[in-house]
Design a protein around this motif. Structure first.
Motif, PDB file in Angstrom:
ATOM      1  N   ARG A 166       0.844  -1.195   0.000  1.00  0.00           N
ATOM      2  CA  ARG A 166       0.000   0.000   0.000  1.00  0.00           C
ATOM      3  C   ARG A 166       0.877   1.241   0.000  1.00  0.00           C
ATOM      4  NH1 ARG A 166      -2.571   2.972   3.976  1.00  0.00           N
ATOM      5  NH2 ARG A 166      -4.660   3.683   3.443  1.00  0.00           N
ATOM      6  N   CYS A 167       0.563   2.181  -0.881  1.00  0.00           N
ATOM      7  CA  CYS A 167       1.296   3.440  -0.944  1.00  0.00           C
ATOM      8  C   CYS A 167       1.021   4.224   0.349  1.00  0.00           C
ATOM      9  CB  CYS A 167       0.862   4.252  -2.159  1.00  0.00           C
ATOM     10  SG  CYS A 167       1.590   5.913  -2.229  1.00  0.00           S
ATOM     11  N   LEU A 204      -2.898   3.593  -2.531  1.00  0.00           N
ATOM     12  CA  LEU A 204      -3.020   2.711  -3.684  1.00  0.00           C
ATOM     13  C   LEU A 204      -2.266   1.412  -3.434  1.00  0.00           C
ATOM     14  CD1 LEU A 204      -3.794   2.769  -6.924  1.00  0.00           C
ATOM     15  CD2 LEU A 204      -1.349   3.080  -7.136  1.00  0.00           C
ATOM     16  N   HIS A 205      -2.885   0.298  -3.807  1.00  0.00           N
ATOM     17  CA  HIS A 205      -2.208  -0.997  -3.691  1.00  0.00           C
ATOM     18  C   HIS A 205      -1.502  -1.311  -5.000  1.00  0.00           C
ATOM     19  CE1 HIS A 205      -4.793  -1.379  -0.170  1.00  0.00           C
ATOM     20  NE2 HIS A 205      -3.915  -2.256   0.253  1.00  0.00           N
ATOM     21  N   LEU A 206      -0.245  -1.687  -4.908  1.00  0.00           N
ATOM     22  CA  LEU A 206       0.537  -1.991  -6.109  1.00  0.00           C
ATOM     23  C   LEU A 206       1.480  -3.158  -5.826  1.00  0.00           C
ATOM     24  CD1 LEU A 206       3.454   0.541  -6.500  1.00  0.00           C
ATOM     25  CD2 LEU A 206       1.899   0.678  -4.582  1.00  0.00           C
ATOM     26  N   ALA A 254       7.071  -5.273  -6.432  1.00  0.00           N
ATOM     27  CA  ALA A 254       8.166  -5.050  -7.383  1.00  0.00           C
ATOM     28  C   ALA A 254       8.122  -3.639  -7.975  1.00  0.00           C
ATOM     29  CB  ALA A 254       8.089  -6.083  -8.501  1.00  0.00           C
ATOM     30  N   ASP A 255       6.923  -3.017  -8.032  1.00  0.00           N
ATOM     31  CA  ASP A 255       6.785  -1.678  -8.623  1.00  0.00           C
ATOM     32  C   ASP A 255       6.852  -0.571  -7.583  1.00  0.00           C
ATOM     33  OD1 ASP A 255       6.433  -2.978 -11.002  1.00  0.00           O
ATOM     34  OD2 ASP A 255       4.243  -2.825 -10.987  1.00  0.00           O
ATOM     35  N   ALA A 256       6.908  -0.916  -6.301  1.00  0.00           N
ATOM     36  CA  ALA A 256       6.869   0.091  -5.249  1.00  0.00           C
ATOM     37  C   ALA A 256       8.219   0.768  -5.098  1.00  0.00           C
ATOM     38  CB  ALA A 256       6.477  -0.575  -3.929  1.00  0.00           C
ATOM     39  N   LEU A 257       8.181   2.045  -4.680  1.00  0.00           N
ATOM     40  CA  LEU A 257       9.408   2.809  -4.436  1.00  0.00           C
ATOM     41  C   LEU A 257       9.618   2.931  -2.927  1.00  0.00           C
ATOM     42  CD1 LEU A 257       8.911   5.691  -7.029  1.00  0.00           C
ATOM     43  CD2 LEU A 257      10.457   3.751  -7.233  1.00  0.00           C
ATOM     44  N   PRO A 258      10.778   2.518  -2.435  1.00  0.00           N
ATOM     45  CA  PRO A 258      11.029   2.627  -0.999  1.00  0.00           C
ATOM     46  C   PRO A 258      11.282   4.065  -0.577  1.00  0.00           C
ATOM     47  CG  PRO A 258      12.961   1.747  -2.124  1.00  0.00           C
ATOM     48  CD  PRO A 258      11.884   1.898  -3.168  1.00  0.00           C
ATOM     49  N   GLY A 259      10.763   4.434   0.608  1.00  0.00           N
ATOM     50  CA  GLY A 259      10.971   5.781   1.127  1.00  0.00           C
ATOM     51  C   GLY A 259      11.613   5.716   2.498  1.00  0.00           C
ATOM     52  N   SER A 261       4.757   6.166  -6.485  1.00  0.00           N
ATOM     53  CA  SER A 261       5.484   6.966  -7.478  1.00  0.00           C
ATOM     54  C   SER A 261       6.465   7.895  -6.767  1.00  0.00           C
ATOM     55  CB  SER A 261       4.502   7.801  -8.303  1.00  0.00           C
ATOM     56  OG  SER A 261       3.795   8.693  -7.473  1.00  0.00           O
ATOM     57  N   ALA A 262       7.400   8.436  -7.526  1.00  0.00           N
ATOM     58  CA  ALA A 262       8.389   9.363  -6.978  1.00  0.00           C
ATOM     59  C   ALA A 262       7.692  10.629  -6.476  1.00  0.00           C
ATOM     60  CB  ALA A 262       9.431   9.702  -8.033  1.00  0.00           C
TER      61      ALA A 262
END
Ligand SMILES: [Zn+2]
Length: 81
Positions: free
Chosen positions: A49-50, A55-57, A60-65, A73-74
């Motif tokens: 979850r973002c 948003l659930h994605l 593999a497509d998630a960006l670590p923060g 997304s960035a």
């Protein structure tokens, strides 16, 4: 009349042969399904979850923060900082 009898015998023989073939095909299909449970379904992916928009994605497509949070997304990663 003789020909009719010959035709009838041939028709019955053909019907039996066709029936046997269909049963063979069904059994082959069953065996095939047992060998591959789930068929050609893709592998399940872990969903994340973002932290900004929810948003659930796919992981593999998630960006670590920061702090172990993940973003879709960035732009959302930047907006949450
Ligand atoms: Zn987001």
């Amino acid at each position: 009349m003789k020909y009719l009898l010959v035709l009838l015998v041939l028709w019955v023989a053909f019907a039996i042969w066709r029936n046997g073939r269909r049963r063979e095909e069904v059994e082959r299909a069953k065996r095939h399904q047992q060998q591959q449970p789930g068929g050609a379904l893709p592998e399940p992916q872990a969903m994340i979850r973002c932290a900004h928009c929810g948003l659930h994605l796919p992981a593999a497509d998630a960006l670590p923060g920061k702090d172990g949070k993940v973003y879709c997304s960035a732009a959302h990663r930047q907006a949450d900082q």
